[in-house]
Design a protein around this motif. Structure first.
Motif, PDB file in Angstrom:
ATOM      1  N   SER A 106       0.830  -1.207   0.000  1.00 10.76           N
ATOM      2  CA  SER A 106       0.000   0.000   0.000  1.00 10.76           C
ATOM      3  C   SER A 106       0.861   1.252   0.000  1.00 10.76           C
ATOM      4  CB  SER A 106      -0.935   0.012   1.220  1.00 10.76           C
ATOM      5  OG  SER A 106      -1.832  -1.069   1.192  1.00 10.76           O
ATOM      6  N   VAL A 109       2.453   1.798  -3.463  1.00 13.26           N
ATOM      7  CA  VAL A 109       1.499   2.391  -4.403  1.00 13.26           C
ATOM      8  C   VAL A 109       1.529   3.909  -4.292  1.00 13.26           C
ATOM      9  CG1 VAL A 109      -0.950   2.671  -4.940  1.00 13.26           C
ATOM     10  CG2 VAL A 109      -0.035   0.381  -4.539  1.00 13.26           C
ATOM     11  N   ALA A 160      -4.191  -6.821  -4.982  1.00 14.79           N
ATOM     12  CA  ALA A 160      -4.803  -5.640  -5.594  1.00 14.79           C
ATOM     13  C   ALA A 160      -3.764  -4.518  -5.727  1.00 14.79           C
ATOM     14  CB  ALA A 160      -5.990  -5.170  -4.756  1.00 14.79           C
ATOM     15  N   ASN A 161      -2.924  -4.378  -4.708  1.00 13.48           N
ATOM     16  CA  ASN A 161      -1.870  -3.367  -4.760  1.00 13.48           C
ATOM     17  C   ASN A 161      -0.800  -3.718  -5.792  1.00 13.48           C
ATOM     18  OD1 ASN A 161      -2.924  -1.644  -2.774  1.00 13.48           O
ATOM     19  ND2 ASN A 161      -1.977  -2.818  -1.116  1.00 13.48           N
ATOM     20  N   LYS A 163      -1.213  -5.290  -8.558  1.00 11.92           N
ATOM     21  CA  LYS A 163      -1.756  -4.931  -9.878  1.00 11.92           C
ATOM     22  C   LYS A 163      -1.615  -3.436 -10.135  1.00 11.92           C
ATOM     23  CE  LYS A 163      -5.091  -8.750 -10.123  1.00 11.92           C
ATOM     24  NZ  LYS A 163      -6.528  -9.119 -10.157  1.00 11.92           N
ATOM     25  N   LYS A 164      -1.864  -2.634  -9.110  1.00 12.94           N
ATOM     26  CA  LYS A 164      -1.703  -1.179  -9.252  1.00 12.94           C
ATOM     27  C   LYS A 164      -0.239  -0.822  -9.513  1.00 12.94           C
ATOM     28  CE  LYS A 164      -5.570  -0.033  -6.154  1.00 12.94           C
ATOM     29  NZ  LYS A 164      -5.942   0.581  -4.839  1.00 12.94           N
ATOM     30  N   SER A 167       0.694  -1.927 -13.078  1.00 13.97           N
ATOM     31  CA  SER A 167       0.024  -1.059 -14.059  1.00 13.97           C
ATOM     32  C   SER A 167       0.674   0.313 -14.121  1.00 13.97           C
ATOM     33  CB  SER A 167      -1.462  -0.924 -13.722  1.00 13.97           C
ATOM     34  OG  SER A 167      -2.127  -2.169 -13.812  1.00 13.97           O
ATOM     35  N   THR A 168       1.041   0.856 -12.941  1.00 12.62           N
ATOM     36  CA  THR A 168       1.703   2.157 -12.904  1.00 12.62           C
ATOM     37  C   THR A 168       3.046   2.107 -13.616  1.00 12.62           C
ATOM     38  OG1 THR A 168       0.636   2.756 -10.812  1.00 12.62           O
ATOM     39  CG2 THR A 168       2.643   3.957 -11.412  1.00 12.62           C
TER      40      THR A 168
END
Length: 265
Positions: A106, A109, A160-161, A163-164, A167-168
């Motif tokens: 987290s 991110v 979920a993090n 993936k973020k 993607s970033t």
């Protein structure tokens, strides 16, 4: 009359030829003198900087493993990785290490939103990443409450993090190869080792599957490196790798990076 004309023509021809020879002689003389008096100068070769495509730019992110916590020399796996790469490539290598001890997925991110971090990602040819250990083990606190429901919920947030994060990185840099270094089990010789190993394997499996959905993101396994002789490769805190443990990780990642770079030639 005809003989006189022929004589005049012949005389004019001889005179013209003589004048041409004299002129040619003066031209040759000037050229020789000019050559003799001309100084030949050479400019010293100037060092040409390496074009960007001939350099290796490594950007590292994540947690204490990328910072090298536990290695008395402070090298961490990146230090050993750099040593191996310099043996195998003549390309200049630059490194930026923005990992933070104790960082969770987290927090990473949020860090990836910072302008300087985004600049590092854009300029990178190789990206190194360690993340997930603090989400899973919480600094060792998770051992006291290895509840399957709690661990499953933690993993859901972590994935979920991830993936973020992926993607970033991909939105900023589509060409750099990303090496996400996987999790090992530092508690394999302790009570509930079977359960902790099962959990770590599952997180690694799910993380690897997530990485497979993205272009040029490689999930690097480390579980097997520590599995048989974990205490030989752990620092005194029994959580972080020691120098020998980091060396194992660094050599494995370096081998993959070398293979990746060869494939681009």
């Amino acid at each position: 009359m005809k003989k006189r004309i022929i004589t005049i023509i012949t005389a004019c021809s001889i005179l013209s030829a003589a004048l041409c020879l004299i002129g040619l002689g003066w031209v040759m003389k000037d050229q020789l003198i000019g050559t003799k008096n001309t100084k030949v100068t050479t400019q010293p070769a100037q060092e040409v900087p390496h074009p960007a495509h001939q350099q290796i730019h490594i950007a590292a992110f994540g947690d204490s493993l990328t910072r090298g916590t536990g290695d008395p020399e402070g090298k961490g796996y990146i230090g050993y990785l750099m040593q191996e790469l310099k043996k195998k490539t003549k390309k200049p290598i630059t490194l930026s290490n923005s990992a933070i001890k104790g960082q969770t997925s987290s927090q990473l991110v949020k860090q990836l939103a910072e302008p300087e971090i985004r600049r590092q990602i854009k300029n990178a040819t190789i990206i190194l990443l360690t993340i997930g250990g603090n989400d899973l083990f919480q600094g060792g606190k998770a051992i006291s409450h290895l509840d399957p429901t709690f661990m499953k919920r933690s993993e859901k947030t972590y994935l979920a993090n991830v993936k973020k994060i992926y993607s970033t990185i991909r939105s900023l840099n589509q060409s750099a190869t990303v090496f996400h270094i996987g999790l090992y089990n530092p508690f394999i010789d302790m009570e509930k080792s079977k359960l902790t190993s099962t959990i770590v394997r599952q997180w690694n499996f799910d993380s690897a599957n997530t990485a497979a959905d993205y272009k040029k993101i490689v999930y690097v396994p480390t579980f097997d490196l520590f599995e048989l002789n974990v205490n030989d490769y752990l620092f005194n805190d029994k959580f972080h790798p020691n120098a020998a443990g980091y060396k194992l990780i660094g050599e494995r990642v370096a081998a993959l990076i070398t293979f990746s770079e060869e494939g681009k030639r």
